[in-house]
Design a protein around this motif. Structure first.
Motif, PDB file in Angstrom:
ATOM      1  N   THR A  41      -1.955  -6.340  11.166  1.00 36.03           N
ATOM      2  CA  THR A  41      -1.389  -6.705   9.869  1.00 36.03           C
ATOM      3  C   THR A  41      -1.388  -5.516   8.928  1.00 36.03           C
ATOM      4  O   THR A  41      -0.418  -5.258   8.213  1.00 36.03           O
ATOM      5  CB  THR A  41      -2.194  -7.860   9.232  1.00 36.03           C
ATOM      6  N   LEU A  42      -2.476  -4.747   8.923  1.00 32.39           N
ATOM      7  CA  LEU A  42      -2.553  -3.564   8.086  1.00 32.39           C
ATOM      8  C   LEU A  42      -1.489  -2.543   8.465  1.00 32.39           C
ATOM      9  O   LEU A  42      -0.873  -1.910   7.617  1.00 32.39           O
ATOM     10  CB  LEU A  42      -3.948  -2.927   8.189  1.00 32.39           C
ATOM     11  N   LEU A  43      -1.268  -2.382   9.765  1.00 29.59           N
ATOM     12  CA  LEU A  43      -0.256  -1.433  10.219  1.00 29.59           C
ATOM     13  C   LEU A  43       1.133  -1.848   9.788  1.00 29.59           C
ATOM     14  O   LEU A  43       1.975  -1.023   9.440  1.00 29.59           O
ATOM     15  CB  LEU A  43      -0.309  -1.300  11.752  1.00 29.59           C
ATOM     16  N   LEU A  44       1.386  -3.142   9.789  1.00 27.45           N
ATOM     17  CA  LEU A  44       2.700  -3.646   9.405  1.00 27.45           C
ATOM     18  C   LEU A  44       2.980  -3.398   7.935  1.00 27.45           C
ATOM     19  O   LEU A  44       4.135  -3.257   7.538  1.00 27.45           O
ATOM     20  CB  LEU A  44       2.795  -5.148   9.716  1.00 27.45           C
ATOM     21  N   ILE A  45       1.944  -3.372   7.113  1.00 22.91           N
ATOM     22  CA  ILE A  45       2.164  -3.145   5.692  1.00 22.91           C
ATOM     23  C   ILE A  45       1.626  -1.794   5.249  1.00 22.91           C
ATOM     24  O   ILE A  45       1.263  -1.585   4.114  1.00 22.91           O
ATOM     25  CB  ILE A  45       1.540  -4.270   4.851  1.00 22.91           C
ATOM     26  N   SER A  46       1.568  -0.859   6.170  1.00 27.54           N
ATOM     27  CA  SER A  46       1.112   0.485   5.853  1.00 27.54           C
ATOM     28  C   SER A  46       2.294   1.405   5.604  1.00 27.54           C
ATOM     29  O   SER A  46       3.314   1.318   6.263  1.00 27.54           O
ATOM     30  CB  SER A  46       0.275   1.041   7.017  1.00 27.54           C
ATOM     31  N   CYS A  47       2.145   2.290   4.629  1.00 28.91           N
ATOM     32  CA  CYS A  47       3.193   3.265   4.341  1.00 28.91           C
ATOM     33  C   CYS A  47       3.446   4.145   5.562  1.00 28.91           C
ATOM     34  O   CYS A  47       4.570   4.555   5.823  1.00 28.91           O
ATOM     35  CB  CYS A  47       2.763   4.125   3.152  1.00 28.91           C
ATOM     36  N   PHE A  48       2.385   4.424   6.343  1.00 33.06           N
ATOM     37  CA  PHE A  48       2.531   5.278   7.518  1.00 33.06           C
ATOM     38  C   PHE A  48       2.980   4.512   8.754  1.00 33.06           C
ATOM     39  O   PHE A  48       3.241   5.083   9.787  1.00 33.06           O
ATOM     40  CB  PHE A  48       1.207   5.997   7.825  1.00 33.06           C
TER      41      PHE A  48
ATOM     42  N   PHE B  26       3.892  14.425  -9.142  1.00 34.46           N
ATOM     43  CA  PHE B  26       2.770  13.486  -9.138  1.00 34.46           C
ATOM     44  C   PHE B  26       2.555  12.894  -7.754  1.00 34.46           C
ATOM     45  O   PHE B  26       3.508  12.651  -7.010  1.00 34.46           O
ATOM     46  CB  PHE B  26       3.028  12.340 -10.119  1.00 34.46           C
ATOM     47  N   ALA B  27       1.286  12.625  -7.438  1.00 32.60           N
ATOM     48  CA  ALA B  27       0.923  11.948  -6.189  1.00 32.60           C
ATOM     49  C   ALA B  27       0.012  10.778  -6.541  1.00 32.60           C
ATOM     50  O   ALA B  27      -0.995  10.971  -7.229  1.00 32.60           O
ATOM     51  CB  ALA B  27       0.204  12.910  -5.244  1.00 32.60           C
ATOM     52  N   SER B  28       0.377   9.583  -6.101  1.00 31.64           N
ATOM     53  CA  SER B  28      -0.470   8.418  -6.406  1.00 31.64           C
ATOM     54  C   SER B  28      -0.280   7.328  -5.363  1.00 31.64           C
ATOM     55  O   SER B  28       0.053   6.195  -5.676  1.00 31.64           O
ATOM     56  CB  SER B  28      -0.172   7.869  -7.803  1.00 31.64           C
ATOM     57  N   GLY B  29      -0.475   7.707  -4.103  1.00 29.51           N
ATOM     58  CA  GLY B  29      -0.295   6.751  -3.022  1.00 29.51           C
ATOM     59  C   GLY B  29       1.017   6.964  -2.300  1.00 29.51           C
ATOM     60  O   GLY B  29       1.589   8.053  -2.335  1.00 29.51           O
TER      61      GLY B  29
ATOM     62  N   GLN C 162      -4.568   4.474  -2.285  1.00 27.62           N
ATOM     63  CA  GLN C 162      -4.108   3.364  -3.103  1.00 27.62           C
ATOM     64  C   GLN C 162      -3.865   2.230  -2.130  1.00 27.62           C
ATOM     65  O   GLN C 162      -3.086   2.376  -1.176  1.00 27.62           O
ATOM     66  CB  GLN C 162      -2.823   3.718  -3.856  1.00 27.62           C
ATOM     67  N   HIS C 163      -4.510   1.114  -2.363  1.00 29.07           N
ATOM     68  CA  HIS C 163      -4.421  -0.012  -1.424  1.00 29.07           C
ATOM     69  C   HIS C 163      -2.965  -0.354  -1.115  1.00 29.07           C
ATOM     70  O   HIS C 163      -2.138  -0.427  -2.007  1.00 29.07           O
ATOM     71  CB  HIS C 163      -5.121  -1.228  -2.021  1.00 29.07           C
ATOM     72  N   PRO C 164      -2.616  -0.537   0.168  1.00 26.78           N
ATOM     73  CA  PRO C 164      -3.461  -0.586   1.359  1.00 26.78           C
ATOM     74  C   PRO C 164      -3.489   0.737   2.132  1.00 26.78           C
ATOM     75  O   PRO C 164      -3.793   0.750   3.318  1.00 26.78           O
ATOM     76  CB  PRO C 164      -2.762  -1.660   2.198  1.00 26.78           C
ATOM     77  N   ASP C 165      -3.168   1.843   1.465  1.00 26.82           N
ATOM     78  CA  ASP C 165      -3.092   3.151   2.134  1.00 26.82           C
ATOM     79  C   ASP C 165      -4.271   4.025   1.743  1.00 26.82           C
ATOM     80  O   ASP C 165      -4.495   4.270   0.548  1.00 26.82           O
ATOM     81  CB  ASP C 165      -1.784   3.852   1.760  1.00 26.82           C
ATOM     82  N   TYR C 166      -5.000   4.512   2.741  1.00 25.38           N
ATOM     83  CA  TYR C 166      -6.169   5.329   2.460  1.00 25.38           C
ATOM     84  C   TYR C 166      -6.171   6.592   3.319  1.00 25.38           C
ATOM     85  O   TYR C 166      -5.718   6.596   4.454  1.00 25.38           O
ATOM     86  CB  TYR C 166      -7.455   4.527   2.692  1.00 25.38           C
ATOM     87  N   GLY C 167      -6.690   7.670   2.733  1.00 23.18           N
ATOM     88  CA  GLY C 167      -6.698   8.974   3.378  1.00 23.18           C
ATOM     89  C   GLY C 167      -6.365  10.021   2.331  1.00 23.18           C
ATOM     90  O   GLY C 167      -5.799   9.700   1.271  1.00 23.18           O
TER      91      GLY C 167
END
Length: 217
Positions: free
Chosen positions: A13-20, A45-48, A124-129
């Motif tokens: 589920t996380l992968l399906l809604i991940s920017c990556f 600017f960078a913010s997720g 920024q939820h749900p993307d981390y790193g």
């Protein structure tokens, strides 16, 4: 063993809604590069996830274009796949082309801080790193002063000193692959866009209605 299946479902589920979670092989649209106007200025600017950030800034009156890309690291010629490893030092960044007669750099900095959680470290939820960390870039001493002034005020009055945003001098901005440009606008039914990007844009619009272009209201 009974915990494995729920964990796998949660991970998928996380992968399906991940920017990556979006592969470049799925789309390869050719986009015409934006040509700035004579008096246009650029802020970075960078913010997720840059799909979200690009859409937010493009809704602001006075912004002519927002271009997704990479900045903040030392890796030469970064790609989306390399960025996804979190090892390039770069963050997903948006170059904001704006008309200074219609919107100020200071206002754009306020849009930046007001459209994400600047207290979140590396994400920024749900993307981390590290590729999703919060960065306000500057090119001049005046821009740096403006950023630091607003950051200090927010830290004292809103966030109790917890802001994790980096204030960094821009070394170089790399334009992202064509298929990332205007991604949210061109893919309104994509799972991440529906679950994350559009809700984030709508929250921003509700918070700053006075800054929006007429067509974005």
């Amino acid at each position: 063993m009974k915990m494995i299946k729920p964990f796998l479902i949660f991970t998928c589920t996380l992968l399906l809604i991940s920017c990556f979670g979006f592969s470049s092989k799925k789309q390869n649209n050719s986009q015409t590069a934006y040509v700035p106007q004579e008096n246009t200025k650029v802020a970075y600017f960078a913010s997720g996830c840059f799909w979200c950030v690009e859409a937010i800034f493009e809704s602001v009156n006075g912004v002519e274009e927002a271009v997704s890309g990479y900045a903040g690291g030392n890796t030469l010629n970064p790609t989306y796949e390399k960025i996804g490893t979190g090892k390039t030092g770069h963050a997903e960044t948006v170059a904001v082309y704006y008309n200074p007669k219609k919107v100020s750099f200071e206002t754009l900095v306020k849009v930046f801080f007001g459209s994400h959680d600047p207290t979140t470290v590396n994400g920024q939820h749900p993307d981390y790193g590290t590729q999703y960390r919060s960065i306000a870039f500057y090119k001049t001493a005046q821009e740096k002063q403006t950023i630091e002034k607003i950051l200090k005020t927010l830290n004292n009055k809103v966030y109790n000193g917890k802001i994790a945003t980096e204030v960094t001098k821009l070394k170089r901005f790399y334009r992202a692959e064509d298929y990332h440009q205007d991604f949210e606008k061109r893919n309104p039914n994509q799972s991440y866009v529906k679950a994350v990007s559009i809700p984030r844009l709508n929250r921003f619009k509700k918070k700053f209605p006075e800054l929006l272009k007429k067509e974005s209201r």
